[in-house]
Design a protein around this motif. Structure first.
Motif, PDB file in Angstrom:
ATOM      1  N   ALA A 346       0.837  -1.207   0.000  1.00  0.00           N
ATOM      2  CA  ALA A 346       0.000   0.000   0.000  1.00  0.00           C
ATOM      3  C   ALA A 346       0.870   1.254   0.000  1.00  0.00           C
ATOM      4  O   ALA A 346       0.575   2.233  -0.701  1.00  0.00           O
ATOM      5  N   CYS A 347       1.962   1.237   0.781  1.00  0.00           N
ATOM      6  CA  CYS A 347       2.875   2.385   0.801  1.00  0.00           C
ATOM      7  C   CYS A 347       3.500   2.600  -0.572  1.00  0.00           C
ATOM      8  O   CYS A 347       3.598   3.745  -1.053  1.00  0.00           O
ATOM      9  N   ALA A 348       3.913   1.507  -1.212  1.00  0.00           N
ATOM     10  CA  ALA A 348       4.516   1.612  -2.545  1.00  0.00           C
ATOM     11  C   ALA A 348       3.513   2.158  -3.560  1.00  0.00           C
ATOM     12  O   ALA A 348       3.859   2.983  -4.420  1.00  0.00           O
ATOM     13  N   GLU A 349       2.253   1.725  -3.463  1.00  0.00           N
ATOM     14  CA  GLU A 349       1.215   2.219  -4.375  1.00  0.00           C
ATOM     15  C   GLU A 349       0.955   3.702  -4.167  1.00  0.00           C
ATOM     16  O   GLU A 349       0.770   4.461  -5.129  1.00  0.00           O
ATOM     17  N   ASN A 350       0.935   4.149  -2.912  1.00  0.00           N
ATOM     18  CA  ASN A 350       0.714   5.570  -2.643  1.00  0.00           C
ATOM     19  C   ASN A 350       1.890   6.422  -3.107  1.00  0.00           C
ATOM     20  O   ASN A 350       1.711   7.574  -3.501  1.00  0.00           O
ATOM     21  N   ALA A 351       3.094   5.851  -3.063  1.00  0.00           N
ATOM     22  CA  ALA A 351       4.261   6.556  -3.597  1.00  0.00           C
ATOM     23  C   ALA A 351       4.109   6.756  -5.103  1.00  0.00           C
ATOM     24  O   ALA A 351       4.456   7.817  -5.647  1.00  0.00           O
ATOM     25  N   ILE A 352       3.564   5.750  -5.799  1.00  0.00           N
ATOM     26  CA  ILE A 352       3.340   5.860  -7.248  1.00  0.00           C
ATOM     27  C   ILE A 352       2.287   6.927  -7.538  1.00  0.00           C
ATOM     28  O   ILE A 352       2.409   7.696  -8.501  1.00  0.00           O
ATOM     29  N   VAL A 353       1.233   6.986  -6.706  1.00  0.00           N
ATOM     30  CA  VAL A 353       0.201   8.021  -6.873  1.00  0.00           C
ATOM     31  C   VAL A 353       0.828   9.406  -6.778  1.00  0.00           C
ATOM     32  O   VAL A 353       0.567  10.289  -7.610  1.00  0.00           O
ATOM     33  N   LEU A 354       1.663   9.603  -5.770  1.00  0.00           N
ATOM     34  CA  LEU A 354       2.315  10.910  -5.601  1.00  0.00           C
ATOM     35  C   LEU A 354       3.269  11.201  -6.755  1.00  0.00           C
ATOM     36  O   LEU A 354       3.272  12.318  -7.297  1.00  0.00           O
ATOM     37  N   LYS A 355       4.058  10.221  -7.129  1.00  0.00           N
ATOM     38  CA  LYS A 355       5.005  10.407  -8.233  1.00  0.00           C
ATOM     39  C   LYS A 355       4.273  10.762  -9.521  1.00  0.00           C
ATOM     40  O   LYS A 355       4.678  11.694 -10.244  1.00  0.00           O
ATOM     41  N   THR A 356       3.176  10.056  -9.811  1.00  0.00           N
ATOM     42  CA  THR A 356       2.401  10.323 -11.034  1.00  0.00           C
ATOM     43  C   THR A 356       1.825  11.730 -11.018  1.00  0.00           C
ATOM     44  O   THR A 356       1.851  12.431 -12.026  1.00  0.00           O
ATOM     45  N   GLY A 357       1.325  12.158  -9.849  1.00  0.00           N
ATOM     46  CA  GLY A 357       0.780  13.504  -9.741  1.00  0.00           C
ATOM     47  C   GLY A 357       1.831  14.576  -9.968  1.00  0.00           C
ATOM     48  O   GLY A 357       1.565  15.581 -10.636  1.00  0.00           O
ATOM     49  N   LEU A 358       3.034  14.359  -9.454  1.00  0.00           N
ATOM     50  CA  LEU A 358       4.118  15.332  -9.644  1.00  0.00           C
ATOM     51  C   LEU A 358       4.581  15.352 -11.100  1.00  0.00           C
ATOM     52  O   LEU A 358       4.922  16.421 -11.634  1.00  0.00           O
ATOM     53  N   GLU A 359       4.592  14.196 -11.741  1.00  0.00           N
ATOM     54  CA  GLU A 359       5.004  14.143 -13.148  1.00  0.00           C
ATOM     55  C   GLU A 359       4.018  14.902 -14.029  1.00  0.00           C
ATOM     56  O   GLU A 359       4.413  15.535 -15.025  1.00  0.00           O
ATOM     57  N   LYS A 360       2.729  14.877 -13.656  1.00  0.00           N
ATOM     58  CA  LYS A 360       1.726  15.601 -14.443  1.00  0.00           C
ATOM     59  C   LYS A 360       1.916  17.107 -14.345  1.00  0.00           C
ATOM     60  O   LYS A 360       1.589  17.848 -15.271  1.00  0.00           O
ATOM     61  N   ILE A 361       2.440  17.571 -13.210  1.00  0.00           N
ATOM     62  CA  ILE A 361       2.724  19.005 -13.071  1.00  0.00           C
ATOM     63  C   ILE A 361       3.793  19.429 -14.067  1.00  0.00           C
ATOM     64  O   ILE A 361       3.811  20.577 -14.539  1.00  0.00           O
ATOM     65  N   ASP A 362       4.709  18.493 -14.387  1.00  0.00           N
ATOM     66  CA  ASP A 362       5.766  18.713 -15.384  1.00  0.00           C
ATOM     67  C   ASP A 362       6.711  19.849 -14.987  1.00  0.00           C
ATOM     68  O   ASP A 362       7.162  20.611 -15.825  1.00  0.00           O
ATOM     69  N   ARG A 363       6.987  19.951 -13.707  1.00  0.00           N
ATOM     70  CA  ARG A 363       7.933  20.972 -13.240  1.00  0.00           C
ATOM     71  C   ARG A 363       9.108  20.348 -12.475  1.00  0.00           C
ATOM     72  O   ARG A 363      10.000  21.079 -12.032  1.00  0.00           O
ATOM     73  N   PHE A 364       9.060  19.019 -12.316  1.00  0.00           N
ATOM     74  CA  PHE A 364      10.063  18.360 -11.468  1.00  0.00           C
ATOM     75  C   PHE A 364      10.745  17.200 -12.187  1.00  0.00           C
ATOM     76  O   PHE A 364      10.161  16.560 -13.057  1.00  0.00           O
ATOM     77  N   ASN A 365      11.991  16.950 -11.776  1.00  0.00           N
ATOM     78  CA  ASN A 365      12.692  15.717 -12.124  1.00  0.00           C
ATOM     79  C   ASN A 365      12.578  14.764 -10.938  1.00  0.00           C
ATOM     80  O   ASN A 365      12.873  15.150  -9.799  1.00  0.00           O
ATOM     81  N   ILE A 366      12.157  13.532 -11.161  1.00  0.00           N
ATOM     82  CA  ILE A 366      12.048  12.533 -10.101  1.00  0.00           C
ATOM     83  C   ILE A 366      13.406  11.852  -9.952  1.00  0.00           C
ATOM     84  O   ILE A 366      13.929  11.282 -10.913  1.00  0.00           O
ATOM     85  N   VAL A 367      13.989  11.897  -8.755  1.00  0.00           N
ATOM     86  CA  VAL A 367      15.315  11.314  -8.538  1.00  0.00           C
ATOM     87  C   VAL A 367      15.257  10.032  -7.694  1.00  0.00           C
ATOM     88  O   VAL A 367      16.287   9.378  -7.497  1.00  0.00           O
ATOM     89  N   SER A 368      14.086   9.675  -7.175  1.00  0.00           N
ATOM     90  CA  SER A 368      13.933   8.408  -6.456  1.00  0.00           C
ATOM     91  C   SER A 368      13.674   7.287  -7.457  1.00  0.00           C
ATOM     92  O   SER A 368      13.407   7.531  -8.629  1.00  0.00           O
TER      93      SER A 368
END
Length: 503
Positions: A346-368
């Motif tokens: 569940a924690c891993a899935e919620n991390a994906i939700v957050l990562k996907t939301g940040l990628e949609k903003i298109d202002r960040f590079n994901i380094v994790s």
């Protein structure tokens, strides 16, 4: 240890609105008062100040557990007055600790028979566990060097530059040289090949991190083991590996069971893990586990009998509470493999939700990384108008505590924001955080735009003012020059007249 600061004249007393019916005078802040106060007043005074603390569940900087079930909370409170070190007085608590050690050792695939006891100890946290493991490595290395008639004055330990500060503490406190493998942009964990190159005869161990504090990434312990086996075979050394699994030790066995990082690898001699992180227990409880009895030198274990029966002890401190040990046992039997797996997934899935939301903003590079501790580390693509520190600061206005920090050498020019996903960080909170980050970016954009307009207007106004001043100077100068020219002409006329008269 808390570092104190000098109090100013205006910062020497504590006021409490609700306690005023009990306390009519201010209490001194940095010394004990002469008189006692009612228990209700003491409670209210402290409670008033604690209201200004952040909300633990919104503290996304911390890996530490902030929620447990009410039944476990009750067990904690029922045992809060038990001193863990009094083994003879509290034999059941000691037994529960031994059960935890054996459960965790088998979780990490220690080579144990069905009835064989594991070697390990409960600690205050992973910092103490790392100190104990480091001392064991140092003593084993010293004994080996003495047996060979060689100097044992300059031990060293190899780590990545991404290690937690407790490794630096160990090196400084116990006089071991810390040799760090530098990072690079895009590669924020220890490079196993570079680490093995740095190993020499004085290396007491190589420390690998299962879950980097910086971006949650698992280091490649399997590759490190294979490369080090080759070097040991060539050199005749027996340099071992310690795995700092403070964050990942209660994650990898449940959602990455095929990943080889633990005692399945022959050079891994000890592992530490934080029960108060993904072991799902309140701070502070950690565990140090050794592969075999031979990996923990007997001379480091003390035996005492003045509390009752003979008691072996290997800790840096003595007295400590029993509550967290009991809480760890509760979680292990309450959840089992199934429960831990469900929570970690569940924690891993919620991390994906957050990562996907940040990628949609298109202002960040994901380094994790997707494989690792469930967290999301990200950095701005454009630093023209503001930085990650500005975002971190403004998120506090929404209640979120999201840390911003720079990477270690040689990637210190990279700044990162990090969100740790714990059991109590739901999908709803993840989606809410994305919305609040969007709001913060919008506000920073507007502030930056307004500031740019203001600066441009100021530049324009200054330019216009300068032009006007230059024009005034030019006009004034022209008037002076004109007057001088008239005077010179008059002088010439007078001189000309005088000359004609004389001649």
């Amino acid at each position: 240890m808390v570092l104190s600061k000098t109090a100013s004249d205006s910062d020497v007393s504590i006021h409490s609105t609700f306690a005023s019916r009990y306390v009519r005078t201010s209490l001194p802040r940095f010394k004990m008062s002469e008189d006692s106060i009612p228990k209700e007043a003491a409670y209210q005074i402290i409670n008033d100040e604690l209201m200004l603390d952040g909300n633990p569940r919104l503290n996304l900087a911390s890996f530490v557990t902030t929620w447990m079930e009410p039944e476990c909370n009750k067990l904690i409170m029922d045992s809060v007055n038990k001193n863990y070190v009094d083994m003879d007085e509290y034999p059941v608590t000691t037994e529960l600790q031994n059960r935890c050690v054996n459960m965790i050792a088998r979780l990490f695939n220690a080579p144990l028979g069905d009835s064989e006891a594991a070697v390990g100890v409960g600690t205050v946290g992973s910092s103490e566990a790392i100190m104990l493991a480091g001392l064991a490595f140092k003593r084993r290395w010293q004994n080996k060097m003495k047996a060979q008639g060689k100097s044992c004055e300059k031990p060293n330990i190899i780590t990545g530059a991404n290690v937690q500060v407790c490794w630096e503490k160990f090196a400084r406190y116990f006089e071991v040289e810390l040799i760090e493998v530098k990072l690079s942009e895009g590669y924020y964990v220890m490079d196993p090949a570079k680490a093995v190159e740095m190993v020499d005869e004085n290396t007491i161990c190589v420390a690998a991190i299962l879950g980097s504090t910086l971006n949650g990434e698992f280091e490649d312990v399997k590759l490190l083991n294979d490369l080090l086996l080759e070097k040991n075979k060539f050199t005749g050394w027996d340099t071992p590996i310690h795995v700092d699994a403070a964050s990942g030790g209660f994650i990898a066995p449940f959602i990455y069971p095929e990943l080889e990082w633990d005692f399945r690898l022959p050079l891994v001699k000890s592992i530490n893990v934080s029960g108060h992180k993904y072991g799902l227990v309140y701070a502070g409880i950690g565990w140090a586990i050794w592969r075999t009895k031979e990996d923990l030198p007997e001379e480091l274990i003390f035996h005492i009998n003045y509390l009752g029966a003979d008691q072996p002890t290997f800790t840096l401190n003595f007295s400590k509470g029993s509550s967290q040990v009991i809480a760890q046992y509760y979680q292990l039997i309450r959840l089992g493999v199934e429960g831990y797996r469900n929570i970690m997934e569940a924690c891993a899935e919620n991390a994906i939700v957050l990562k996907t939301g940040l990628e949609k903003i298109d202002r960040f590079n994901i380094v994790s990384k997707d494989v690792g501790v469930p967290l999301v580390a990200f950095s701005l693509k454009d630093h023209t108008n503001y930085t990650e520190f500005d975002i971190s600061d403004m998120l506090r206005r929404f209640g979120w505590i999201v840390p911003a920090y720079t990477m270690p050498p040689d990637a210190q020019h990279i700044t990162v924001l990090r969100v740790v996903i714990r059991e109590d960080f739901s999908r709803t909170l993840a989606e809410r955080l994305v919305l609040d980050i969007t709001k913060v970016l919008h506000e920073l954009d507007n502030t930056s735009a307004k500031l740019t307009v203001k600066i441009n207007k100021q530049i324009s106004d200054n330019h216009e003012k300068q032009v006007q001043e230059n024009w005034k100077t030019l006009v004034k100068k022209t008037e002076v020059e004109t007057q001088t020219e008239v005077i010179n002409k008059l002088k010439k006329m007078v001189l000309s007249t005088k000359t004609k008269g004389i001649c």
